[in-house]
Scaffold this motif. Sequence first.
Motif, short mmCIF file in Angstrom:
data_model
loop_
_atom_site.label_atom_id
_atom_site.label_comp_id
_atom_site.label_asym_id
_atom_site.label_seq_id
_atom_site.Cartn_x
_atom_site.Cartn_y
_atom_site.Cartn_z
N ARG A 34 0.81 -1.22 0.00
CA ARG A 34 0.00 0.00 0.00
C ARG A 34 0.85 1.28 0.00
NH1 ARG A 34 -5.13 0.90 0.75
NH2 ARG A 34 -4.94 2.69 2.11
N PRO B 58 -9.87 -2.73 0.77
CA PRO B 58 -10.17 -3.22 2.11
C PRO B 58 -11.08 -2.28 2.90
CG PRO B 58 -7.82 -2.70 1.88
CD PRO B 58 -8.42 -2.57 0.54
N ASP C 220 -6.57 -10.10 4.32
CA ASP C 220 -5.23 -9.51 4.52
C ASP C 220 -5.26 -8.32 5.47
OD1 ASP C 220 -4.01 -9.83 1.09
OD2 ASP C 220 -3.93 -11.16 2.84
N ASP C 221 -6.36 -7.60 5.45
CA ASP C 221 -6.41 -6.36 6.21
C ASP C 221 -6.90 -6.61 7.64
OD1 ASP C 221 -7.97 -3.81 7.15
OD2 ASP C 221 -6.62 -3.12 5.59
#
Lengths: 279, 780
Positions: A164, B338, B364-365
């Motif tokens: 990210r 997410p 994943d989050d």
Amino acid sequence: MNPAVAANGLALTPQLFAIFTRLVEDASGMHYGPRDRELFAAKLVAHASDLGFDSLLDYYYRLRYDDPDGRELAQLIEVLLVHETYFFRELAPLRQLVEGHLAAVVARRGRARVWSAACSTGEEPFTMAMLLDELGLLDRVEILGSDLSAQAIAAATSGRHKKRALRDDPPAALAARYLEPSAAGVAVAPRIRDAVRFRVVNLLDPGAVRALGTFDAVVCRNVLIYFGDDQVARVVDQLAGSLAPDGLLAVGVAESLLRFGTALVCEERGRSFFYRRAP
Amino acid sequence: MSPVPSFSLTADERQRVERIDRLVARGAVGVAELVLAMSDASWTVRRAAVAALVSLGDDAVAPLAAWLSERRTSEPAIAAAIDALAGSIGGAVTPAVVALLDHADPAVAADAAAILGRRRAAAAVAALARQLAHQDDNVAVAAIEALGAIGGSAAVEPLIAVLGRREFFRTFAALQVLPRTGDPRAIAPLAALLGDDAYRLEAARALGRTGSALAIAPLASLVPPGGGEALVRLVAHALADLVVRAEWAGAVDRVVAELRQVIGPRLDQFVAALRGADPTERAAIAALLGRIGDASALPALSRLLDDRAIVEIASDAIQRISRAHDAALHAALRATEPAARAAALAVVTSRREAAAVRELLGDDDPEVRARACDALARIGDTTAVPAVFALLGDAQVRVAHAAAAAIQSLGTAQTAGLAIAALETGAPGVRRQALRIIGYLGCAGAFDAVRAATEDPDRRIAELAVAAIGALDDRRVDPALAALCQRPDASLRAAAMRAIAMRSSAPAIELLERGLGDGAGWVRYYACQGLGRIGDPRAVSAVIARLADAMPHVRIAAIEALAQLDTPAAWQALCAVVQSPDPDQQRAALLGIGLRSTPAALAFLLDAARAPDPATRLIAVSGLARRGEPAALVALGAAALDADPGVRDAALSLLGERPDRAAADALVTTALATDPDHPAQRALSQPGGARVEAIAAQLAAAAASERTVTILVAALARMGDAAATAALFGGLALPDPVARRLAATALVASGAAGARRRVSELAAGDPDPDVRLACAAAVG
């Protein structure tokens, strides 16, 4: 079921919200309003519970009366800090700062210093390092990145970031040259990673800020939005004091210091806004 | 740093200000000299003169009006005269200033209009309306602005006429005022301006400010068939504003229905307009997409979640869409972002999505994983318990905590066995959470495993085990806790004392009393807590002795214990401690005082309601909310206007919870003192209590201003229940035509059954022409 429900003691009442946020704000400057309450509660409750408290009030008294070295409070602040940053965020002002200001400083004096204050996990100072390297100036500029969070600084020092950290249509050439994709995310090229020094610094600590010296450019972006007005004024004062006479301060594109009556004047350079010390 | 200019008075200025003070004391005799002082070179002296003239009321009105009309020596002096008349406490101001509206000098007339606007002089509306046709633009604009401040609904027709004349400055001024009247007659003339290049943009914004469903079609007509993103963004802005105002006016359901019908088919244009939009435009488009509720907007909204400036609005929009459509929720749970998945999880309320939510336990989050746990608990999916157990060891504390909370909430027959197994074989983090679960549920059969864990070398595990053991229903618990009280480790003794504090057996009481003398502060702390919780008056002396403890948190625990011990000695001790300079001690004492219903407690609470720190005021507010004295209600009302949002919201919430008429009246008074976006107005429109009765009484009161009527009618419309709707119908028969007109408009906008028929009757037969016209426009 146990009638002495732990969950009740961990409910964040308005009174508890008021005293905890005051404690955190006095130590770190971070201000929490009603809109932040839910997230604040989630992090606080999880942390307090993990420490073994079933009452937030008990935890508050621990922080207030039985934390002689401030370590417990520092841990809580670490948990609360928002580590929101990514490479090439708001790139245009950084480019203007590097190409339009730092390059000129180096040309005049041979060297320059730049400070990325509240840099979180380091993507911003690394971005500046990339821009400087593009101009062949990396070796002539000292780059310092600082943050209140020891964890964030440790992550920054590693030069390894999550996926990210790269978003928002990154400039392909820069990303290709300086960032290496990996299974876990991206890694910064060693040359760039080694060009940035990192330190833990509390912007509210005047001694710590003074000890850093003066800078030709200070970048403090998207951080002041987390502070209350009183703290912003204090922090801006500190940052202004750390500027070299012709130094520039950059804040986030959505931030403005004009209402704080500071010792800074605002000027536009290449469609980006910066602040410098008033003459 | 630049030098800060000095604002202190010179000796000369001080003398002149003191002279002004002496003139005030002389009353009317001093007015002439005070009027002269308005021309003083010093701003400070001029301000003092203004304040003096204000306080002299009617004695100063005629001289001020004459000066404004004939002297006008300088701009600063004129400004002072205007301020003095605008702020005057006199009752003769309005007629004296209305007389100036016809002055031959347009500057005088314009000043007169400004004064009347600042005074919100409802009696001047007709005279101001006549000035809309004044030959001088400045006078006309001043009159329009004054009508806007007073409430322009009584001058709707003249304002509409201004729009029609298309006189540049006047039209722009009228575009600001007309929408705020809430009068449906304004829609058509505003829409007509959309065809004029000079006024199109401002007319669009004005239509948005009406909050009326009738404005949606004209706004939509601005959206060009393909492209024109700038116009689309403007329309989105106006529509988003329209929705906000409709929500305030209690008309949002009809507005949303109209939006879906008119804008829904062109959704793709609004999505496309996100490109190149600035943050406020993106926020407006996101809000609009959320209201329209079409699932096709989800991907675009998900991409906005990265933008800190509008993440809340985008998240809210996703939640609105997900709540409304199962398919949309299903899609949002599988969104690539997410934050979108997390937003959707927050609105899962049905087991239909259980499978999708269980899948997200492996996301994943971490925020998604945590919210998945919350969602499973919310929908009661007990089959997920084993899967949630696997998250007890999650690297993220927030997730592990959410998993434990979910297990505690779901509580199946298999939970005890799973928890004991986790305690015996899991990693340290898992074992800690397992102990919390065992302690919460009091798992039968866990004693041996928990007892063994009290010897664990990991301190946190040992402490949690001690806490858990106290929650078990087993005859071996008391002896075990007694033994733990003898351990050399102070933290374990403290944990034991904390566990004992939750028990009320005779052995427990004895251990607590002994704990007051322990060498470790936290042991004494929990001992005080326990004795307070048990509430045995025999413990008072021993607890009072802890007020002198060396450790501050023990002193506070003693205060908190005394708060729960209802004896004269405990009360005296609390009264002494409440004066403490330590805010935590003060608050602890106040909490106890607030639990007492004695008259003496009221004085302390009223004092604390004015404390400088919000946390103390919050405790005072909680105590005051339990009391019925008028002074307590007044203080609560004041707290509802507190600058601190926490105090303000708590006071409003507590006022709202009370069913009595006095509390409802206090809430009405507070709401009338606030702006439309103040939470007091939302609190007023919560159904229940005596609020409808209080609002209806205020509406029926003579001389209610247009502003008052507007706020009260909107509160009833937002409330939307049968009693509120009945009160609105009652408003159609009130003597005040403004009330009848606003009630009629609100009823039609809300779509209440029978509203159109009843309002049509008013359109035909109401004695007031404005009411007839407005009703006709409302029903179309």
